[in-house]
Design a protein around this motif. Structure first.
Motif, PDB file in Angstrom:
ATOM      1  N   UNK A  15       0.823  -1.213   0.000  1.00  0.00           N
ATOM      2  CA  UNK A  15       0.000   0.000   0.000  1.00  0.00           C
ATOM      3  C   UNK A  15       0.855   1.260   0.000  1.00  0.00           C
ATOM      4  N   UNK A  16       1.919   1.254   0.771  1.00  0.00           N
ATOM      5  CA  UNK A  16       2.815   2.408   0.823  1.00  0.00           C
ATOM      6  C   UNK A  16       3.496   2.632  -0.523  1.00  0.00           C
ATOM      7  N   UNK A  17       3.955   1.553  -1.146  1.00  0.00           N
ATOM      8  CA  UNK A  17       4.614   1.674  -2.453  1.00  0.00           C
ATOM      9  C   UNK A  17       3.633   2.179  -3.514  1.00  0.00           C
ATOM     10  N   UNK A  18       2.425   1.666  -3.506  1.00  0.00           N
ATOM     11  CA  UNK A  18       1.434   2.124  -4.481  1.00  0.00           C
ATOM     12  C   UNK A  18       1.080   3.593  -4.256  1.00  0.00           C
ATOM     13  N   UNK A  19       1.043   4.011  -3.008  1.00  0.00           N
ATOM     14  CA  UNK A  19       0.798   5.433  -2.712  1.00  0.00           C
ATOM     15  C   UNK A  19       1.909   6.297  -3.287  1.00  0.00           C
ATOM     16  N   UNK A  20       3.143   5.840  -3.146  1.00  0.00           N
ATOM     17  CA  UNK A  20       4.272   6.583  -3.708  1.00  0.00           C
ATOM     18  C   UNK A  20       4.188   6.702  -5.214  1.00  0.00           C
ATOM     19  N   UNK A  21       3.744   5.635  -5.854  1.00  0.00           N
ATOM     20  CA  UNK A  21       3.593   5.665  -7.312  1.00  0.00           C
ATOM     21  C   UNK A  21       2.491   6.647  -7.720  1.00  0.00           C
ATOM     22  N   UNK A  22       1.391   6.670  -6.969  1.00  0.00           N
ATOM     23  CA  UNK A  22       0.315   7.618  -7.275  1.00  0.00           C
ATOM     24  C   UNK A  22       0.750   9.064  -7.043  1.00  0.00           C
ATOM     25  N   UNK A  24       3.774  10.124  -7.394  1.00  0.00           N
ATOM     26  CA  UNK A  24       4.642  10.426  -8.544  1.00  0.00           C
ATOM     27  C   UNK A  24       3.800  10.825  -9.750  1.00  0.00           C
ATOM     28  N   UNK A  25       2.754  10.066 -10.030  1.00  0.00           N
ATOM     29  CA  UNK A  25       1.894  10.381 -11.177  1.00  0.00           C
ATOM     30  C   UNK A  25       1.290  11.769 -11.035  1.00  0.00           C
ATOM     31  N   UNK A  26       0.870  12.109  -9.836  1.00  0.00           N
ATOM     32  CA  UNK A  26       0.314  13.443  -9.607  1.00  0.00           C
ATOM     33  C   UNK A  26       1.373  14.506  -9.882  1.00  0.00           C
ATOM     34  N   UNK A  27       2.608  14.238  -9.479  1.00  0.00           N
ATOM     35  CA  UNK A  27       3.684  15.193  -9.732  1.00  0.00           C
ATOM     36  C   UNK A  27       3.986  15.354 -11.206  1.00  0.00           C
ATOM     37  N   UNK A  34       1.721  16.442  -5.623  1.00  0.00           N
ATOM     38  CA  UNK A  34       2.492  15.459  -6.364  1.00  0.00           C
ATOM     39  C   UNK A  34       3.983  15.703  -6.263  1.00  0.00           C
ATOM     40  N   UNK A  35       4.721  14.608  -6.222  1.00  0.00           N
ATOM     41  CA  UNK A  35       6.180  14.692  -6.160  1.00  0.00           C
ATOM     42  C   UNK A  35       6.749  13.625  -7.096  1.00  0.00           C
ATOM     43  N   UNK A  36       7.265  14.058  -8.216  1.00  0.00           N
ATOM     44  CA  UNK A  36       7.748  13.123  -9.232  1.00  0.00           C
ATOM     45  C   UNK A  36       8.910  12.275  -8.737  1.00  0.00           C
ATOM     46  N   UNK A  41      11.844   5.210  -5.946  1.00  0.00           N
ATOM     47  CA  UNK A  41      11.962   4.387  -4.740  1.00  0.00           C
ATOM     48  C   UNK A  41      10.735   3.503  -4.512  1.00  0.00           C
ATOM     49  N   UNK A  42       9.558   4.026  -4.836  1.00  0.00           N
ATOM     50  CA  UNK A  42       8.336   3.237  -4.660  1.00  0.00           C
ATOM     51  C   UNK A  42       8.323   2.042  -5.613  1.00  0.00           C
ATOM     52  N   UNK A  43       8.748   2.262  -6.850  1.00  0.00           N
ATOM     53  CA  UNK A  43       8.791   1.159  -7.811  1.00  0.00           C
ATOM     54  C   UNK A  43       9.826   0.112  -7.403  1.00  0.00           C
ATOM     55  N   UNK A  44      10.952   0.562  -6.883  1.00  0.00           N
ATOM     56  CA  UNK A  44      11.978  -0.383  -6.425  1.00  0.00           C
ATOM     57  C   UNK A  44      11.462  -1.212  -5.255  1.00  0.00           C
ATOM     58  N   UNK A  45      10.754  -0.576  -4.338  1.00  0.00           N
ATOM     59  CA  UNK A  45      10.194  -1.298  -3.200  1.00  0.00           C
ATOM     60  C   UNK A  45       9.171  -2.332  -3.671  1.00  0.00           C
ATOM     61  N   UNK A  46       8.343  -1.953  -4.621  1.00  0.00           N
ATOM     62  CA  UNK A  46       7.343  -2.881  -5.139  1.00  0.00           C
ATOM     63  C   UNK A  46       8.004  -4.068  -5.840  1.00  0.00           C
TER      64      UNK A  46
END
Length: 55
Positions: A15-22, A24-27, A34-36, A41-46
């Motif tokens: 859930x945390x990794x998917x939140x980071x990806x979302x 990023x998309x917002x950024x 959003x923060x690109x 890091x979120x993709x690497x964690x996933x």
């Protein structure tokens, strides 16, 4: 650590990794909050989480 605890921890990590990806998309699309830079890091964690499940 028992299996149920490990399963819950992995679920929270996903859930945390998917939140980071979302975020990023917002950024990338210029949306507020959003923060690109959060994407890689979120993709690497996933990827690491998926690799641990396949073992």
């Amino acid at each position: 650590m028992d299996a149920a605890t490990l399963r819950r921890a992995r679920g929270w990590a996903v859930l945390t990794a998917l939140s980071g990806i979302l975020i990023r998309e917002a950024g990338l699309h210029g949306r507020p909050g959003g923060k690109a830079t959060w994407g890689p890091p979120a993709q690497a964690a996933l990827r690491r989480l998926i690799a641990t499940v396949r073992r």
